[in-house]
Design a protein around this motif. Structure first.
Motif, PDB file in Angstrom:
ATOM      1  N   ASP A   1       0.813  -1.223   0.000  1.00 17.51           N
ATOM      2  CA  ASP A   1       0.000   0.000   0.000  1.00 17.51           C
ATOM      3  C   ASP A   1       0.843   1.268   0.000  1.00 17.51           C
ATOM      4  O   ASP A   1       1.858   1.359   0.670  1.00 17.51           O
ATOM      5  CB  ASP A   1      -0.899   0.047   1.239  1.00 17.51           C
ATOM      6  CG  ASP A   1      -1.908  -1.082   1.262  1.00 17.51           C
ATOM      7  OD1 ASP A   1      -1.949  -1.844   0.285  1.00 17.51           O
ATOM      8  OD2 ASP A   1      -2.636  -1.179   2.252  1.00 17.51           O
TER       9      ASP A   1
ATOM     10  N   ASN B   1      -3.625   0.275  -3.570  1.00 15.32           N
ATOM     11  CA  ASN B   1      -3.784  -0.718  -2.513  1.00 15.32           C
ATOM     12  C   ASN B   1      -2.730  -1.803  -2.631  1.00 15.32           C
ATOM     13  O   ASN B   1      -2.619  -2.655  -1.784  1.00 15.32           O
ATOM     14  CB  ASN B   1      -5.166  -1.369  -2.583  1.00 15.32           C
ATOM     15  CG  ASN B   1      -6.241  -0.430  -2.094  1.00 15.32           C
ATOM     16  OD1 ASN B   1      -5.987   0.436  -1.274  1.00 15.32           O
ATOM     17  ND2 ASN B   1      -7.443  -0.605  -2.604  1.00 15.32           N
TER      18      ASN B   1
ATOM     19  N   VAL C   1      -6.616   2.994  -5.180  1.00 16.43           N
ATOM     20  CA  VAL C   1      -7.388   3.418  -4.014  1.00 16.43           C
ATOM     21  C   VAL C   1      -8.622   4.192  -4.456  1.00 16.43           C
ATOM     22  O   VAL C   1      -9.724   3.943  -3.998  1.00 16.43           O
ATOM     23  CB  VAL C   1      -6.514   4.280  -3.066  1.00 16.43           C
ATOM     24  CG1 VAL C   1      -7.353   4.897  -1.969  1.00 16.43           C
ATOM     25  CG2 VAL C   1      -5.398   3.442  -2.479  1.00 16.43           C
TER      26      VAL C   1
END
Length: 162
Positions: free
Chosen positions: A25, A30, A56
């Motif tokens: 991340d 992500n 994200v």
């Protein structure tokens, strides 16, 4: 959240190697997982890979590439396809050749960039000379977009290393 990643590189199995990376991340993703493989058959070098980018805020993408290379009679030939897998549909195909000529490396590359808004053809002619710690290059690039006037650019470069 610190942009860390891990990588696994396989040992060569009958000339086939592959690498897997996992990025963790960060502020925009992500995580990113990438897989690439390399193989040589009858003198043709093949490489391919794909990434899975989990966004994200936005759309996840799976950019990919495939290349092939071959050397014959002093000529180095290459072919490549890159697909960024975004909503604009960007894909680029390249084909090129280079060789040594008079102590210099001379190359010619043709590229075709297709996007949702414009298709652009590129022609690149390059000449490079290495002189030990210094190298010099001269490039001519013609860009020919489908919706505008073509442009020509000449670039001179040099590098010094120790």
């Amino acid at each position: 959240g610190d942009n860390s990643s891990i990588k696994y590189s396989s040992p060569s199995i009958s000339g086939l190697t592959f690498q897997v990376t996992q990025g963790f991340d960060d502020a925009t993703n992500n995580g990113t997982t990438s897989v690439a493989a390399q193989y040589s058959v009858m003198g043709v070098g093949l490489k391919a890979g794909v990434s899975s980018i989990d966004s994200v805020a936005g759309t996840d993408t799976d950019p990919s590439f495939m290349t092939a290379s071959y050397s014959i009679a002093g000529l180095n030939l290459g072919y490549a396809v890159y697909d960024n897998d975004v909503s604009t549909g960007d894909e680029e195909t390249q084909i090129g050749v280079n060789t040594d000529l008079g102590g210099m490396t001379v190359g010619l590359t043709f590229a075709d960039l297709d996007t949702s808004t414009v298709d652009t053809d590129y022609t690149l002619v390059t000449v490079k000379k290495s002189m030990g710690a210094a190298s010099f290059g001269l490039d001519y690039l013609e860009s020919d977009p489908s919706n505008a006037t073509s442009t020509d650019q000449i670039s001179f470069s040099y590098a010094v290393g120790f």
